[in-house]
Design an enzyme around this catalytic site. Sequence first.
Site, PDB file in Angstrom:
ATOM      1  N   ASN A 182      57.180  22.113  62.207  1.00 41.30           N
ATOM      2  CA  ASN A 182      57.620  23.423  62.350  1.00 41.30           C
ATOM      3  C   ASN A 182      58.175  23.656  63.878  1.00 41.30           C
ATOM      4  O   ASN A 182      57.560  23.264  64.833  1.00 41.30           O
ATOM      5  CB  ASN A 182      56.523  24.457  62.086  1.00 41.30           C
ATOM      6  CG  ASN A 182      56.840  25.853  62.585  1.00 41.30           C
ATOM      7  OD1 ASN A 182      57.647  25.921  63.596  1.00 41.30           O
ATOM      8  ND2 ASN A 182      56.387  26.972  61.540  1.00 41.30           N
ATOM      9  N   HIS A 196      58.526  26.836  68.054  1.00 44.15           N
ATOM     10  CA  HIS A 196      58.183  26.997  69.435  1.00 44.15           C
ATOM     11  C   HIS A 196      59.023  26.510  70.673  1.00 44.15           C
ATOM     12  O   HIS A 196      58.921  26.483  71.725  1.00 44.15           O
ATOM     13  CB  HIS A 196      56.716  26.559  69.590  1.00 44.15           C
ATOM     14  CG  HIS A 196      55.711  27.389  68.950  1.00 44.15           C
ATOM     15  ND1 HIS A 196      55.856  28.732  69.383  1.00 44.15           N
ATOM     16  CD2 HIS A 196      54.692  27.223  68.372  1.00 44.15           C
ATOM     17  CE1 HIS A 196      54.915  29.312  68.575  1.00 44.15           C
ATOM     18  NE2 HIS A 196      53.965  28.524  67.810  1.00 44.15           N
ATOM     19  N   HIS A 255      60.175  29.769  61.132  1.00 39.39           N
ATOM     20  CA  HIS A 255      59.813  30.798  60.408  1.00 39.39           C
ATOM     21  C   HIS A 255      60.841  31.862  61.045  1.00 39.39           C
ATOM     22  O   HIS A 255      60.956  32.307  62.221  1.00 39.39           O
ATOM     23  CB  HIS A 255      58.230  31.199  60.923  1.00 39.39           C
ATOM     24  CG  HIS A 255      57.936  32.489  60.576  1.00 39.39           C
ATOM     25  ND1 HIS A 255      56.634  32.991  60.762  1.00 39.39           N
ATOM     26  CD2 HIS A 255      58.531  33.698  59.831  1.00 39.39           C
ATOM     27  CE1 HIS A 255      56.483  34.248  60.135  1.00 39.39           C
ATOM     28  NE2 HIS A 255      57.565  34.638  59.825  1.00 39.39           N
ATOM     29  N   ARG A 281      61.645  35.242  61.588  1.00 38.99           N
ATOM     30  CA  ARG A 281      61.119  36.674  61.680  1.00 38.99           C
ATOM     31  C   ARG A 281      61.928  38.003  61.258  1.00 38.99           C
ATOM     32  O   ARG A 281      63.190  37.661  61.703  1.00 38.99           O
ATOM     33  CB  ARG A 281      60.088  37.016  62.819  1.00 38.99           C
ATOM     34  CG  ARG A 281      59.029  36.053  62.946  1.00 38.99           C
ATOM     35  CD  ARG A 281      58.291  36.251  64.099  1.00 38.99           C
ATOM     36  NE  ARG A 281      56.938  35.610  64.187  1.00 38.99           N
ATOM     37  CZ  ARG A 281      55.952  36.017  63.515  1.00 38.99           C
ATOM     38  NH1 ARG A 281      55.927  37.423  62.904  1.00 38.99           N
ATOM     39  NH2 ARG A 281      54.722  35.308  63.413  1.00 38.99           N
ATOM     40  N   ARG A 286      62.657  37.249  66.839  1.00 41.97           N
ATOM     41  CA  ARG A 286      62.244  37.212  68.205  1.00 41.97           C
ATOM     42  C   ARG A 286      62.276  35.846  68.807  1.00 41.97           C
ATOM     43  O   ARG A 286      62.317  35.593  69.934  1.00 41.97           O
ATOM     44  CB  ARG A 286      60.883  37.974  68.481  1.00 41.97           C
ATOM     45  CG  ARG A 286      59.779  37.227  67.985  1.00 41.97           C
ATOM     46  CD  ARG A 286      58.391  37.670  68.114  1.00 41.97           C
ATOM     47  NE  ARG A 286      57.217  36.969  67.704  1.00 41.97           N
ATOM     48  CZ  ARG A 286      56.012  37.287  67.149  1.00 41.97           C
ATOM     49  NH1 ARG A 286      55.932  38.497  67.221  1.00 41.97           N
ATOM     50  NH2 ARG A 286      55.197  36.479  67.046  1.00 41.97           N
ATOM     51  N   GLU A 318      60.227  29.716  56.595  1.00 43.13           N
ATOM     52  CA  GLU A 318      58.854  30.640  56.225  1.00 43.13           C
ATOM     53  C   GLU A 318      59.889  31.957  56.512  1.00 43.13           C
ATOM     54  O   GLU A 318      60.397  32.340  57.499  1.00 43.13           O
ATOM     55  CB  GLU A 318      57.965  30.458  57.162  1.00 43.13           C
ATOM     56  CG  GLU A 318      57.358  29.210  56.903  1.00 43.13           C
ATOM     57  CD  GLU A 318      56.061  29.027  58.059  1.00 43.13           C
ATOM     58  OE1 GLU A 318      56.186  30.053  58.999  1.00 43.13           O
ATOM     59  OE2 GLU A 318      55.697  28.169  58.174  1.00 43.13           O
ATOM     60  N   THR A 336      51.297  33.965  62.504  1.00 45.20           N
ATOM     61  CA  THR A 336      50.794  34.247  61.159  1.00 45.20           C
ATOM     62  C   THR A 336      49.192  34.291  60.973  1.00 45.20           C
ATOM     63  O   THR A 336      48.585  33.575  61.354  1.00 45.20           O
ATOM     64  CB  THR A 336      51.231  33.270  60.084  1.00 45.20           C
ATOM     65  OG1 THR A 336      52.897  32.826  60.162  1.00 45.20           O
ATOM     66  CG2 THR A 336      51.211  33.694  58.606  1.00 45.20           C
ATOM     67  N   GLU A 368      50.840  26.669  50.109  1.00 44.25           N
ATOM     68  CA  GLU A 368      50.576  26.264  51.175  1.00 44.25           C
ATOM     69  C   GLU A 368      49.083  26.973  51.510  1.00 44.25           C
ATOM     70  O   GLU A 368      48.987  28.123  51.670  1.00 44.25           O
ATOM     71  CB  GLU A 368      51.522  26.670  52.385  1.00 44.25           C
ATOM     72  CG  GLU A 368      50.918  25.879  53.654  1.00 44.25           C
ATOM     73  CD  GLU A 368      51.972  26.141  54.842  1.00 44.25           C
ATOM     74  OE1 GLU A 368      53.221  26.418  54.391  1.00 44.25           O
ATOM     75  OE2 GLU A 368      51.395  26.319  55.968  1.00 44.25           O
ATOM     76  N   HIS A 403      48.731  25.480  59.340  1.00 43.49           N
ATOM     77  CA  HIS A 403      48.174  26.409  60.679  1.00 43.49           C
ATOM     78  C   HIS A 403      47.173  25.966  61.338  1.00 43.49           C
ATOM     79  O   HIS A 403      46.007  25.778  61.011  1.00 43.49           O
ATOM     80  CB  HIS A 403      48.045  28.034  60.027  1.00 43.49           C
ATOM     81  CG  HIS A 403      48.279  28.721  61.018  1.00 43.49           C
ATOM     82  ND1 HIS A 403      47.364  29.595  61.826  1.00 43.49           N
ATOM     83  CD2 HIS A 403      49.536  29.359  61.640  1.00 43.49           C
ATOM     84  CE1 HIS A 403      48.009  30.388  62.448  1.00 43.49           C
ATOM     85  NE2 HIS A 403      49.147  30.156  62.499  1.00 43.49           N
TER      86      HIS A 403
HETATM   87  N1  PXP Z   1      52.305  27.173  58.104  1.00 44.33           N
HETATM   88  C1  PXP Z   1      52.407  28.721  58.216  1.00 44.33           C
HETATM   89  C2  PXP Z   1      52.561  29.452  57.056  1.00 44.33           C
HETATM   90  C3  PXP Z   1      52.886  29.200  59.744  1.00 44.33           C
HETATM   91  O1  PXP Z   1      53.207  30.418  59.727  1.00 44.33           O
HETATM   92  C4  PXP Z   1      52.811  28.473  60.903  1.00 44.33           C
HETATM   93  C5  PXP Z   1      53.261  29.024  62.077  1.00 44.33           C
HETATM   94  O2  PXP Z   1      54.410  29.445  62.055  1.00 44.33           O
HETATM   95  C6  PXP Z   1      52.444  26.980  60.632  1.00 44.33           C
HETATM   96  C7  PXP Z   1      51.949  26.492  59.264  1.00 44.33           C
HETATM   97  C8  PXP Z   1      52.450  26.141  61.487  1.00 44.33           C
HETATM   98  O3  PXP Z   1      51.101  26.547  62.521  1.00 44.33           O
HETATM   99  P1  PXP Z   1      50.704  25.805  63.694  1.00 44.33           P
HETATM  100  O4  PXP Z   1      52.042  26.247  64.850  1.00 44.33           O
HETATM  101  O5  PXP Z   1      49.644  26.342  64.295  1.00 44.33           O
HETATM  102  O6  PXP Z   1      51.037  24.060  63.449  1.00 44.33           O
END
Ligand code: PXP
Length: 246
Positions: free
Chosen positions: A7, A10, A43, A45, A49, A70, A101, A151, A191
């Site tokens: 992901n 960030h 993701h 949103r 943002r 996402e 999330t 998931e 997550h």
């Molecule tokens: N899975 C989902 C559904 C999420 O919303 C996120 C964060 O965007 C992640 C996984 C990844 O989480 P992390 O950044 O804590 O690894």
Amino acid sequence: MCRLSVNVDHVATLREARRAVEPDPVHAAVLAELGGADGITVHLRGDQRHVKLRDLRMLKDTVRTRLTLEMAPTPEMVALAVATSPFMVTLVPENPGEVSTEGGLDLATLGKDIAPIVAPLHDAGIALCAFVDPVIEQIQAAAGFDMRAVELCTTKFAESSQENARREQIDTLKAAASLAARKGLQVHAGHGLTYENVGMVAAIDGICELSIGHSIIARGVLVGMEQAVRDMQSIIRGACQGRRRV
Ligand code: PXP
């Protein structure tokens, strides 16, 4: 085996800290793939943002593995997903003020309200996944909506610091993974996973994909994205070796 979807949200967070054009999540995705990522996740949103529609469109054109979007289950997001056609959509709950999330989608309560969201995505040939807490009712609801995958939310596991609490959360994830697999769903998890805790989740039979962001980007800032992804893949592959085939 267990795939790793990286992901890159960030990277966009850092860019938006200065409302600048860099760092670019699209560049990060290329480097993540060179480091061995099996997929890229973003993701988008509703308020865009961090990740912008521009990022999603460019990722669609450049990602060579699997692109997962996402998104919240809203008609506006469905329209964007159908227009960009990622490999997979993972439906997540979205609260405006949240930092990240905050838990799984309550599919069991949403019930039939989710049908108009699911149908156009199915029709567009986009694989569907729901981010859910590892509880029976949510997995049963996901199976009822003909999702390809669930998931499992690993936040509670990741936030447990005591060894017995962690073990308890792993047992919960194991039971949920086993039920989801019996219902014919692919099992993903994510997550809050880190280099330190990912091994326990990757070792769970039936989990075929992990979605990891913050921890990889945090390491990537220091050692580079490719190296950060390689390090994570090496832990995941090691943990998977002890599994039985499913
Ligand atoms: N899975 C989902 C559904 C999420 O919303 C996120 C964060 O965007 C992640 C996984 C990844 O989480 P992390 O950044 O804590 O690894």
